[in-house]
Design a protein around this motif. Structure first.
Motif, short mmCIF file in Angstrom:
data_model
loop_
_atom_site.label_atom_id
_atom_site.label_comp_id
_atom_site.label_asym_id
_atom_site.label_seq_id
_atom_site.Cartn_x
_atom_site.Cartn_y
_atom_site.Cartn_z
N HIS A 1 8.73 3.48 11.19
CA HIS A 1 7.51 2.70 11.41
C HIS A 1 7.69 1.28 10.89
O HIS A 1 8.17 1.07 9.78
N ASP A 2 7.30 0.31 11.69
CA ASP A 2 7.64 -1.07 11.36
C ASP A 2 6.88 -1.64 10.17
O ASP A 2 7.24 -2.71 9.67
N THR A 3 5.82 -0.98 9.69
CA THR A 3 5.15 -1.48 8.48
C THR A 3 5.70 -0.84 7.21
O THR A 3 5.35 -1.25 6.10
N VAL A 4 6.54 0.18 7.35
CA VAL A 4 7.10 0.88 6.17
C VAL A 4 8.31 0.10 5.67
O VAL A 4 9.30 -0.08 6.38
N ALA A 5 8.22 -0.35 4.43
CA ALA A 5 9.33 -1.08 3.81
C ALA A 5 10.24 -0.14 3.03
O ALA A 5 11.45 -0.39 2.92
N SER A 6 9.68 0.94 2.49
CA SER A 6 10.43 1.79 1.58
C SER A 6 9.78 3.17 1.54
O SER A 6 8.56 3.29 1.70
N VAL A 7 10.60 4.19 1.36
CA VAL A 7 10.10 5.56 1.23
C VAL A 7 10.40 6.03 -0.19
O VAL A 7 11.54 5.96 -0.66
N GLY B 1 -0.60 -8.61 6.09
CA GLY B 1 0.69 -8.87 5.46
C GLY B 1 1.02 -7.91 4.34
O GLY B 1 1.75 -8.28 3.40
N ILE B 2 0.52 -6.69 4.43
CA ILE B 2 0.73 -5.67 3.39
C ILE B 2 1.73 -4.64 3.91
O ILE B 2 1.55 -4.06 4.98
N GLY B 3 2.80 -4.40 3.16
CA GLY B 3 3.80 -3.42 3.54
C GLY B 3 3.51 -2.06 2.95
O GLY B 3 2.68 -1.92 2.04
N GLN B 4 4.21 -1.04 3.47
CA GLN B 4 3.96 0.34 3.03
C GLN B 4 5.10 0.88 2.17
O GLN B 4 6.27 0.76 2.54
N PHE B 5 4.72 1.47 1.04
CA PHE B 5 5.59 2.38 0.31
C PHE B 5 5.18 3.78 0.76
O PHE B 5 4.15 4.31 0.32
N ALA B 6 5.91 4.40 1.65
CA ALA B 6 5.55 5.73 2.14
C ALA B 6 5.87 6.77 1.08
O ALA B 6 6.98 6.81 0.55
N SER B 7 4.90 7.61 0.76
CA SER B 7 5.13 8.66 -0.24
C SER B 7 4.88 10.03 0.36
O SER B 7 4.27 10.17 1.42
N VAL B 8 5.39 11.05 -0.32
CA VAL B 8 5.29 12.45 0.11
C VAL B 8 5.89 12.64 1.51
O VAL B 8 5.41 13.43 2.31
N ALA B 9 6.94 11.89 1.80
CA ALA B 9 7.56 11.94 3.12
C ALA B 9 8.25 13.27 3.40
O ALA B 9 8.50 13.61 4.55
N LEU B 10 8.55 14.03 2.35
CA LEU B 10 9.15 15.36 2.52
C LEU B 10 8.10 16.46 2.51
O LEU B 10 8.46 17.65 2.52
N ALA B 11 6.81 16.07 2.49
CA ALA B 11 5.70 17.03 2.51
C ALA B 11 5.88 18.10 1.44
O ALA B 11 5.90 19.30 1.71
N GLN B 12 6.01 17.62 0.19
CA GLN B 12 6.16 18.51 -0.97
C GLN B 12 7.39 19.41 -0.84
O GLN B 12 7.44 20.50 -1.39
N ASN C 1 0.87 -1.18 0.00
CA ASN C 1 0.00 0.00 0.00
C ASN C 1 0.90 1.23 0.00
O ASN C 1 2.00 1.19 0.55
N GLN C 2 0.44 2.29 -0.64
CA GLN C 2 1.25 3.51 -0.76
C GLN C 2 0.48 4.70 -0.18
O GLN C 2 -0.23 5.39 -0.89
N PRO C 3 0.62 4.95 1.11
CA PRO C 3 -0.05 6.11 1.70
C PRO C 3 0.83 7.34 1.67
O PRO C 3 2.07 7.25 1.63
N HIS C 4 0.22 8.51 1.70
CA HIS C 4 0.96 9.72 2.03
C HIS C 4 1.33 9.60 3.50
O HIS C 4 0.48 9.36 4.36
N TYR C 5 2.61 9.74 3.82
CA TYR C 5 3.04 9.52 5.20
C TYR C 5 4.29 10.34 5.49
O TYR C 5 5.32 10.17 4.83
N SER C 6 4.18 11.24 6.43
CA SER C 6 5.31 12.09 6.81
C SER C 6 5.16 12.51 8.26
O SER C 6 4.14 12.22 8.91
N MET C 7 6.16 13.22 8.77
CA MET C 7 6.08 13.79 10.11
C MET C 7 4.80 14.60 10.31
O MET C 7 4.23 14.62 11.39
#
Length: 325
Positions: free
Chosen positions: A268-274, A192-203, A169-175
């Motif tokens: 975060h332990d579900t985040v596999a990649s940013v 069993g679904i891992g996260q591709f964190a996106s927009v981690a730099l908040a644009q 799953n790819q959520p928007h995820y940042s501080m």
């Protein structure tokens, strides 16, 4: 560059992934810098830059060994004016994927991402089509992006019915944007679904380049169109003042502000990649150094204290628009 398994699958992805949402003059050099830095995971989408983003990424990766790469592309947004040119229907999935494979110059996609939930198409139709594409070897794994917890639970059930490996799953995820933590991430952990964190730099806001009353030339906020609209709501003076205080936290940790923001998402332990983009090769090199960094509790606590009420946590802010066309 360190790697993590994506969800409960055996697929290893680089902790820092490269996304080419836009095309630009230094795009090929940025991809080369990513490869040199050990990045193996690359993201694009069929609709980005009307297909030009996929073409550019495919050309830039042409000299790399395909089996060493995790190539991700996605579908949902309009790719034309026709009534079937968007969404997650069986017809559009098939047409979009074949176009993506042609533009990327490959015979398969490692992770095929459903970039938003499609309210107009039965979920069983989508996953039956995906099952066919998986059996044909054109798609190895399936992911979602910005789906709610309920939608992910439904998708996971459909994936089991149709034998589709739904692993991402790819959520928007940042501080600043933590809306996935309350509901989405627990469901993903269970399924069993891992996260591709996106927009981690908040644009780009969390890099510290924006200050109250100052918009740097060449930045998203100085551009036009969608890039400008996406960042301007974040340029509140009070918020920028708080973000500016994070520079001291980054300095104490021996990091740049961008590295601090990316490393934070990886805690975060579900985040596999940013996933992060870049406009210069130097930014790629800087971002890649966020891999392998562990932030201690004191650093995480200081970040929470400094950002305070500016952090968004409401899970209702995860939203998918109706498909158009």
């Amino acid at each position: 560059m360190e790697h993590r398994r994506l969800g409960d699958s055996g697929l290893a992805v680089s902790e820092i992934a490269y996304g080419n949402w836009l095309t630009h003059a230094d795009g090929a050099a940025c991809v080369a810098a990513a490869l040199d830095a050990g990045v193996t995971t690359f993201h694009t989408a069929a609709a980005w830059a009307e297909g030009a983003a996929e073409e550019a990424l495919g050309a830039a990766l042409a000299g790399a060994r395909r089996d060493d790469l995790v190539l991700c592309t996605g579908v949902f947004w309009p790719e034309g004016a026709g009534p079937n040119a968007a969404g997650l229907s069986r017809k559009h999935l098939r047409a979009s994927l074949h176009g993506s494979l042609r533009r990327l110059g490959t015979d398969h996609v490692d992770v095929y991402q459903l970039l938003r939930f499609d309210y107009r198409t039965p979920l069983d139709e989508t996953f039956l089509a995906l099952s066919d594409l998986v059996r044909q070897g054109k798609v190895l794994y399936v992911g979602t992006a910005e789906w709610t917890a309920d939608q992910l639970a439904q998708a996971s059930a459909a994936a089991r019915r149709f034998d589709v490996p739904l692993i991402a799953n790819q959520p928007h995820y940042s501080m600043l944007w933590r809306v996935a933590e309350a509901q989405v991430m627990p469901v993903c952990a269970r399924e069993g679904i891992g996260q591709f964190a996106s927009v981690a730099l908040a644009q780009g806001v969390l890099t510290g380049k924006y200050r109250p009353g100052h918009v740097p030339p060449g930045s998203r906020a100085a551009a036009g169109g969608e890039a400008r609209r996406s960042v301007w709501p974040l340029l509140m003076p009070d918020l920028l003042d708080r973000v500016g205080l994070l520079r001291g936290v980054a300095d104490d940790a021996g990091l740049t502000m961008a590295q601090l923001a990316l490393a934070w998402a990886l805690q975060h332990d579900t985040v596999a990649s940013v996933i992060t983009g870049a406009s210069t090769p130097a930014q790629v090199v800087e971002n890649a150094k966020a891999s392998g960094i562990s932030l201690d509790l004191d650093v995480l606590t200081r970040i929470d204290q400094l950002l305070g009420s500016f952090v968004q946590t409401d899970p209702r802010l995860t939203w998918s628009p109706p498909a158009t066309g």
